[in-house]
Design a protein around this motif. Sequence first.
Motif, short mmCIF file in Angstrom:
data_model
loop_
_atom_site.label_atom_id
_atom_site.label_comp_id
_atom_site.label_asym_id
_atom_site.label_seq_id
_atom_site.Cartn_x
_atom_site.Cartn_y
_atom_site.Cartn_z
N THR A 207 3.78 12.77 -4.92
CA THR A 207 3.20 11.61 -4.10
C THR A 207 2.53 10.43 -4.65
O THR A 207 1.47 10.47 -5.35
CB THR A 207 2.24 12.10 -2.87
N THR A 208 3.25 9.34 -4.53
CA THR A 208 2.94 8.04 -5.10
C THR A 208 3.44 6.89 -4.54
O THR A 208 4.76 6.74 -3.84
CB THR A 208 3.17 7.93 -6.96
N GLY A 209 2.87 5.80 -4.54
CA GLY A 209 3.40 4.53 -3.93
C GLY A 209 3.48 4.57 -2.58
O GLY A 209 4.13 4.00 -1.66
N ALA A 210 2.52 5.76 -2.08
CA ALA A 210 2.46 5.98 -0.52
C ALA A 210 1.52 5.34 0.27
O ALA A 210 0.44 5.05 -0.19
CB ALA A 210 2.57 7.55 -0.38
N ALA A 211 1.56 5.03 1.46
CA ALA A 211 0.50 4.74 2.46
C ALA A 211 0.33 5.87 3.34
O ALA A 211 1.10 6.10 4.35
CB ALA A 211 0.86 3.37 3.18
N LEU A 212 -0.81 6.71 3.22
CA LEU A 212 -0.93 7.82 3.81
C LEU A 212 -1.99 7.77 4.99
O LEU A 212 -3.20 7.33 4.66
CB LEU A 212 -1.46 9.04 2.70
N ARG A 213 -1.61 7.76 6.37
CA ARG A 213 -2.48 7.72 7.35
C ARG A 213 -3.38 8.90 7.64
O ARG A 213 -3.05 9.80 7.99
CB ARG A 213 -1.61 7.23 8.49
N VAL A 214 -4.74 8.69 7.97
CA VAL A 214 -5.55 9.38 8.70
C VAL A 214 -6.09 8.80 9.70
O VAL A 214 -7.23 8.71 9.85
CB VAL A 214 -6.59 10.05 7.61
N ASP A 215 -5.15 8.21 10.59
CA ASP A 215 -5.63 7.39 11.72
C ASP A 215 -5.80 8.04 13.26
O ASP A 215 -5.98 7.28 13.92
CB ASP A 215 -4.69 6.16 11.57
N GLY A 216 -5.49 9.24 13.16
CA GLY A 216 -5.53 10.04 14.33
C GLY A 216 -4.33 9.36 15.07
O GLY A 216 -4.32 9.86 16.57
N GLY A 217 -3.28 8.79 14.73
CA GLY A 217 -2.15 8.47 15.37
C GLY A 217 -2.10 6.93 15.84
O GLY A 217 -1.44 6.52 17.21
N LEU B 288 -2.54 -2.37 0.30
CA LEU B 288 -1.15 -1.77 0.32
C LEU B 288 -0.21 -2.28 -0.74
O LEU B 288 0.46 -1.32 -1.21
CB LEU B 288 -0.66 -1.70 1.84
N ALA B 289 0.04 -3.64 -0.58
CA ALA B 289 0.71 -4.16 -1.63
C ALA B 289 0.53 -3.87 -3.07
O ALA B 289 1.17 -3.59 -3.89
CB ALA B 289 0.93 -5.60 -1.42
N LEU B 290 -0.83 -3.87 -3.36
CA LEU B 290 -1.46 -3.91 -4.79
C LEU B 290 -1.14 -2.19 -5.19
O LEU B 290 -0.69 -2.01 -6.27
CB LEU B 290 -2.84 -4.06 -4.41
N SER B 291 -1.33 -1.17 -4.19
CA SER B 291 -1.27 0.00 -4.49
C SER B 291 0.32 0.33 -4.76
O SER B 291 0.53 0.97 -5.70
CB SER B 291 -1.54 0.84 -3.29
N ARG B 292 1.22 -0.19 -3.98
CA ARG B 292 2.54 0.05 -4.31
C ARG B 292 3.03 -0.44 -5.55
O ARG B 292 3.92 0.16 -6.32
CB ARG B 292 3.41 -0.52 -3.03
N GLY B 293 2.57 -1.83 -5.65
CA GLY B 293 3.12 -2.15 -6.72
C GLY B 293 2.60 -1.61 -8.12
O GLY B 293 3.30 -1.68 -9.06
N LEU B 294 1.44 -1.31 -8.11
CA LEU B 294 1.08 -0.70 -9.22
C LEU B 294 1.66 0.86 -9.49
O LEU B 294 1.72 1.22 -10.64
CB LEU B 294 -0.59 -0.21 -9.13
N ALA B 295 1.89 1.51 -8.44
CA ALA B 295 2.53 2.66 -8.50
C ALA B 295 4.05 2.62 -9.37
O ALA B 295 4.42 3.35 -10.32
CB ALA B 295 2.93 3.36 -7.17
N LYS B 296 4.59 1.30 -8.86
CA LYS B 296 5.83 1.18 -9.58
C LYS B 296 5.46 0.56 -11.15
O LYS B 296 6.53 1.10 -11.99
CB LYS B 296 6.69 -0.06 -8.83
N ARG B 297 4.51 0.18 -11.39
CA ARG B 297 4.11 -0.63 -12.60
C ARG B 297 4.00 0.44 -13.77
O ARG B 297 4.29 0.55 -14.81
CB ARG B 297 2.77 -1.37 -12.75
N VAL B 298 3.40 1.80 -13.12
CA VAL B 298 3.20 2.90 -13.95
C VAL B 298 4.29 4.11 -13.70
O VAL B 298 3.70 5.23 -14.15
CB VAL B 298 1.65 3.41 -13.75
N ALA B 299 5.07 3.91 -13.24
CA ALA B 299 6.18 4.86 -12.92
C ALA B 299 6.78 5.64 -14.06
O ALA B 299 6.77 4.89 -15.21
CB ALA B 299 7.53 4.02 -12.38
N GLY B 300 6.61 6.97 -13.81
CA GLY B 300 6.95 7.82 -14.80
C GLY B 300 5.92 8.23 -16.00
O GLY B 300 6.21 8.81 -16.82
N SER B 301 4.82 7.66 -15.56
CA SER B 301 3.78 7.82 -16.73
C SER B 301 2.86 9.19 -16.36
O SER B 301 2.05 9.50 -17.35
CB SER B 301 2.80 6.76 -16.77
#
Length: 264
Positions: free
Chosen positions: A248-258, A162-175
Amino acid sequence: MNIDLSGKRALVTASTGGIGYSIAKGLAQAGATLVLNGRGNKSVSEAVTRLQAEVPGASVSGVAADLSNAQGADALVSAAGMVDVLVNNAGIYGMQDFFETGDDVWDQYWATNVMSGVRLSRALLPAMVEKGWGRVVFISSESGLNIPVDMIHYGLSKTAQLALSRGLAKRVAGSGVTVNSVLPGPTLSDGVAGMLQAEVECTGKPVEEVAADFVKEHRPTSIIQRVATTEEVANMVVYVCSPQASATTGAALRVDGGVVDDIV
């Protein structure tokens, strides 16, 4: 909603079965050219044949590579070439008490669950940025938020994604490239079905019923009160990989059934 990924090339790691295969199939149905991956030549070849049969006309190739080490990641990158979509699905899991989990296990989980995505993203993201379009998805888990006491090593690796995904989203912002995580909850993958097989044989109940009983006992916060199907998880991933998900970027999208008891 008509998701069209024609002309896009997608790499899905650990895609010879389970969630990974369902993601690959969904992307192929949307028109993407697929590169499948697994650790063995036989499983990869069988998955390619199966996908071509289930999605007639699909363009599918496969690469056998062990992503728990740098050599395997390099081999996959070299064979796959440039891609528009990268789904980091490779991962391992297993129950083990914290006090009995040695450094070797921690190293194994970190190498497979985290570093595989680090290496592939580092190699493949720059070309997406240069092109001005791309999608990277990490298949994390609700265990990254709701750390399981019997799989702390696994939960930590999923939080790291989750941290890696969020950080990478910010790293490539606007691309024009988006980076997201998808968090499945209990899902009836091949591995979970195998884990429940003894109970199925003992009770004579269908695997879906046994799996629902497992969820009610071990994940009582589940709102759907059952396991998800691999297709239900794949549906979210295919959407996130689509042009329609451009905001939709930098998001943690749950498919966890709640399962995660959180409204945020």
